[in-house]
Design a protein around this motif. Structure first.
Motif, PDB file in Angstrom:
ATOM      1  N   GLY A 194      -9.038  14.066  28.388  1.00 32.78           N
ATOM      2  CA  GLY A 194      -9.625  13.839  27.084  1.00 32.78           C
ATOM      3  C   GLY A 194      -9.553  12.417  26.586  1.00 32.78           C
ATOM      4  O   GLY A 194     -10.260  12.055  25.659  1.00 32.78           O
ATOM      5  N   ARG A 195      -8.687  11.579  27.181  1.00 36.30           N
ATOM      6  CA  ARG A 195      -8.517  10.207  26.677  1.00 36.30           C
ATOM      7  C   ARG A 195      -8.999   9.201  27.710  1.00 36.30           C
ATOM      8  O   ARG A 195      -8.605   9.250  28.872  1.00 36.30           O
ATOM      9  CB  ARG A 195      -7.068   9.940  26.332  1.00 36.30           C
ATOM     10  CG  ARG A 195      -6.585  10.787  25.157  1.00 36.30           C
ATOM     11  CD  ARG A 195      -5.140  10.502  24.843  1.00 36.30           C
ATOM     12  NE  ARG A 195      -4.337  10.775  26.040  1.00 36.30           N
ATOM     13  CZ  ARG A 195      -3.163  10.219  26.294  1.00 36.30           C
ATOM     14  NH1 ARG A 195      -2.619   9.373  25.459  1.00 36.30           N
ATOM     15  NH2 ARG A 195      -2.499  10.523  27.401  1.00 36.30           N
ATOM     16  N   VAL A 237      -9.877   4.875  28.130  1.00 38.72           N
ATOM     17  CA  VAL A 237      -9.860   3.519  27.597  1.00 38.72           C
ATOM     18  C   VAL A 237     -10.809   2.686  28.454  1.00 38.72           C
ATOM     19  O   VAL A 237     -10.870   2.853  29.673  1.00 38.72           O
ATOM     20  CB  VAL A 237      -8.430   2.914  27.564  1.00 38.72           C
ATOM     21  CG1 VAL A 237      -7.849   2.764  28.952  1.00 38.72           C
ATOM     22  CG2 VAL A 237      -8.425   1.584  26.829  1.00 38.72           C
ATOM     23  N   LEU A 290      -2.265   2.531  25.245  1.00 40.80           N
ATOM     24  CA  LEU A 290      -3.541   3.051  25.753  1.00 40.80           C
ATOM     25  C   LEU A 290      -3.518   3.226  27.274  1.00 40.80           C
ATOM     26  O   LEU A 290      -4.369   3.919  27.831  1.00 40.80           O
ATOM     27  CB  LEU A 290      -4.688   2.121  25.358  1.00 40.80           C
ATOM     28  CG  LEU A 290      -4.989   2.051  23.855  1.00 40.80           C
ATOM     29  CD1 LEU A 290      -6.037   0.984  23.584  1.00 40.80           C
ATOM     30  CD2 LEU A 290      -5.440   3.405  23.333  1.00 40.80           C
ATOM     31  N   THR A 304     -11.642   4.965  23.797  1.00 37.29           N
ATOM     32  CA  THR A 304     -11.250   3.776  23.056  1.00 37.29           C
ATOM     33  C   THR A 304     -11.701   2.551  23.816  1.00 37.29           C
ATOM     34  O   THR A 304     -11.309   2.330  24.963  1.00 37.29           O
ATOM     35  CB  THR A 304      -9.721   3.732  22.842  1.00 37.29           C
ATOM     36  OG1 THR A 304      -9.323   4.904  22.123  1.00 37.29           O
ATOM     37  CG2 THR A 304      -9.322   2.483  22.057  1.00 37.29           C
ATOM     38  N   ARG A 330      -9.183   5.005  32.954  1.00 36.22           N
ATOM     39  CA  ARG A 330      -9.149   3.624  32.477  1.00 36.22           C
ATOM     40  C   ARG A 330     -10.225   2.818  33.201  1.00 36.22           C
ATOM     41  O   ARG A 330     -10.220   2.743  34.431  1.00 36.22           O
ATOM     42  CB  ARG A 330      -7.765   3.023  32.696  1.00 36.22           C
ATOM     43  CG  ARG A 330      -6.686   3.770  31.919  1.00 36.22           C
ATOM     44  CD  ARG A 330      -5.278   3.350  32.287  1.00 36.22           C
ATOM     45  NE  ARG A 330      -4.951   3.513  33.692  1.00 36.22           N
ATOM     46  CZ  ARG A 330      -4.619   4.660  34.285  1.00 36.22           C
ATOM     47  NH1 ARG A 330      -4.602   5.768  33.591  1.00 36.22           N
ATOM     48  NH2 ARG A 330      -4.330   4.710  35.561  1.00 36.22           N
ATOM     49  N   THR A 376     -15.259   9.562  19.418  1.00 34.35           N
ATOM     50  CA  THR A 376     -14.816  10.891  19.867  1.00 34.35           C
ATOM     51  C   THR A 376     -16.024  11.815  19.958  1.00 34.35           C
ATOM     52  O   THR A 376     -17.029  11.610  19.279  1.00 34.35           O
ATOM     53  CB  THR A 376     -13.788  11.506  18.899  1.00 34.35           C
ATOM     54  OG1 THR A 376     -14.392  11.642  17.606  1.00 34.35           O
ATOM     55  CG2 THR A 376     -12.537  10.657  18.805  1.00 34.35           C
ATOM     56  N   LEU A 434     -13.874  14.374  24.028  1.00 31.63           N
ATOM     57  CA  LEU A 434     -13.351  13.144  24.602  1.00 31.63           C
ATOM     58  C   LEU A 434     -12.991  12.159  23.505  1.00 31.63           C
ATOM     59  O   LEU A 434     -13.581  12.164  22.421  1.00 31.63           O
ATOM     60  CB  LEU A 434     -14.397  12.495  25.514  1.00 31.63           C
ATOM     61  CG  LEU A 434     -14.781  13.246  26.773  1.00 31.63           C
ATOM     62  CD1 LEU A 434     -15.918  12.534  27.476  1.00 31.63           C
ATOM     63  CD2 LEU A 434     -13.583  13.365  27.694  1.00 31.63           C
ATOM     64  N   ARG A 435     -12.041  11.322  23.820  1.00 28.21           N
ATOM     65  CA  ARG A 435     -11.662  10.211  22.941  1.00 28.21           C
ATOM     66  C   ARG A 435     -11.778   8.953  23.789  1.00 28.21           C
ATOM     67  O   ARG A 435     -10.985   8.765  24.721  1.00 28.21           O
ATOM     68  CB  ARG A 435     -10.243  10.402  22.423  1.00 28.21           C
ATOM     69  CG  ARG A 435      -9.754   9.267  21.560  1.00 28.21           C
ATOM     70  CD  ARG A 435      -8.292   9.476  21.204  1.00 28.21           C
ATOM     71  NE  ARG A 435      -7.764   8.308  20.555  1.00 28.21           N
ATOM     72  CZ  ARG A 435      -7.371   8.266  19.293  1.00 28.21           C
ATOM     73  NH1 ARG A 435      -7.423   9.359  18.561  1.00 28.21           N
ATOM     74  NH2 ARG A 435      -6.917   7.149  18.770  1.00 28.21           N
ATOM     75  N   ALA A 486      -3.912   6.688  28.913  1.00 27.94           N
ATOM     76  CA  ALA A 486      -5.184   7.408  28.999  1.00 27.94           C
ATOM     77  C   ALA A 486      -5.400   7.941  30.412  1.00 27.94           C
ATOM     78  O   ALA A 486      -5.016   7.308  31.396  1.00 27.94           O
ATOM     79  CB  ALA A 486      -6.334   6.485  28.611  1.00 27.94           C
ATOM     80  N   GLU A 487      -6.026   9.102  30.502  1.00 30.72           N
ATOM     81  CA  GLU A 487      -6.259   9.712  31.809  1.00 30.72           C
ATOM     82  C   GLU A 487      -7.219   8.886  32.662  1.00 30.72           C
ATOM     83  O   GLU A 487      -7.089   8.838  33.882  1.00 30.72           O
ATOM     84  CB  GLU A 487      -6.833  11.134  31.635  1.00 30.72           C
ATOM     85  CG  GLU A 487      -5.823  12.151  31.153  1.00 30.72           C
ATOM     86  CD  GLU A 487      -5.731  12.231  29.626  1.00 30.72           C
ATOM     87  OE1 GLU A 487      -6.364  11.417  28.917  1.00 30.72           O
ATOM     88  OE2 GLU A 487      -5.011  13.116  29.131  1.00 30.72           O
ATOM     89  N   THR A 525     -12.801   3.281  18.596  1.00 32.33           N
ATOM     90  CA  THR A 525     -12.701   4.606  19.208  1.00 32.33           C
ATOM     91  C   THR A 525     -13.868   5.479  18.795  1.00 32.33           C
ATOM     92  O   THR A 525     -14.246   5.522  17.623  1.00 32.33           O
ATOM     93  CB  THR A 525     -11.379   5.286  18.807  1.00 32.33           C
ATOM     94  OG1 THR A 525     -10.286   4.465  19.246  1.00 32.33           O
ATOM     95  CG2 THR A 525     -11.255   6.661  19.429  1.00 32.33           C
TER      96      THR A 525
END
Length: 197
Positions: free
Chosen positions: A137-138, A140, A45, A6, A51, A177, A3-4, A48-49, A175
């Motif tokens: 994976g993303r 925010v 951002l 932010t 939020r 990860t 995962l990332r 992102a998938e 961020t």
């Protein structure tokens, strides 16, 4: 899956010199101006998938203004400051100097009748540990600076007292990860950002 996550610090709602515990005031004009100024860097951002945001008015307003349409996460709320809620540190110190000293010295103490620093860091870390890797994976998350400091202490497995040595500015990005149990702090410099575009 890695995962990332932010974290974006909420825009301000008051002078930084007048920051209050569990500040629930909306963005002031300076905060709105800061969001507009930073939008170019922060708008991407929104792709992102997932939020999220803290439940404070300024976190929600910051996320909405940036087009994130974030989902409020109660686990990302500020530290429960009990009877000190709404006070500045100076005001709490003027009323209860020995209690404030104890709170600053011992991360397990709760002289205000609220949540200890250890519990706050654990709550925020627990939220991070339960992010669903299979949903994307993303991520925010627009949050209060205190929440981001707690997340960093958790991720770095740093001593709780290091919380006081982390400065998170309004609208800054941080961020991390990794995945549950294994997190890394990631720095993306301006040159790295330009090379990817």
């Amino acid at each position: 899956m890695q995962l990332r996550v932010t974290f974006v610090a909420a825009a301000r709602s008051s002078s930084l010199l007048a920051e209050r515990f569990e500040d629930d005031r909306p963005l002031d004009q300076a905060g709105w101006d800061e969001v507009q100024h930073a939008a170019g860097e922060l708008l991407p951002l929104a792709a992102a998938e997932l939020r999220y945001c803290s439940p404070t008015p300024r976190s929600r307003a910051t996320g909405d203004a940036l087009g994130y349409a974030p989902l409020v996460q109660l686990a990302l709320r500020d530290c429960d400051m009990g009877r000190w809620r709404g006070l500045t540190l100076a005001e709490a110190m003027a009323r209860e100097p020995s209690a404030v000293d104890a709170w600053l010295a011992d991360p397990r103490s709760t002289p205000h009748g609220g949540e200890s620093l250890i519990s706050f860091i654990s709550r925020v870390g627990g939220w991070l540990e339960t992010r669903p890797a299979d949903d994307g994976g993303r991520i925010v998350a627009v949050a209060e600076p205190s929440v981001i400091r707690a997340a960093l202490v958790y991720v770095l497995k740093a001593p709780p007292a290091s919380y006081w040595n982390i400065d998170v500015r309004p609208l800054s990005m941080t961020t991390v990860t990794g995945r549950a149990g294994r997190w890394n702090l990631r720095f993306d410099g301006a040159a790295a950002q330009r090379s990817r575009t």
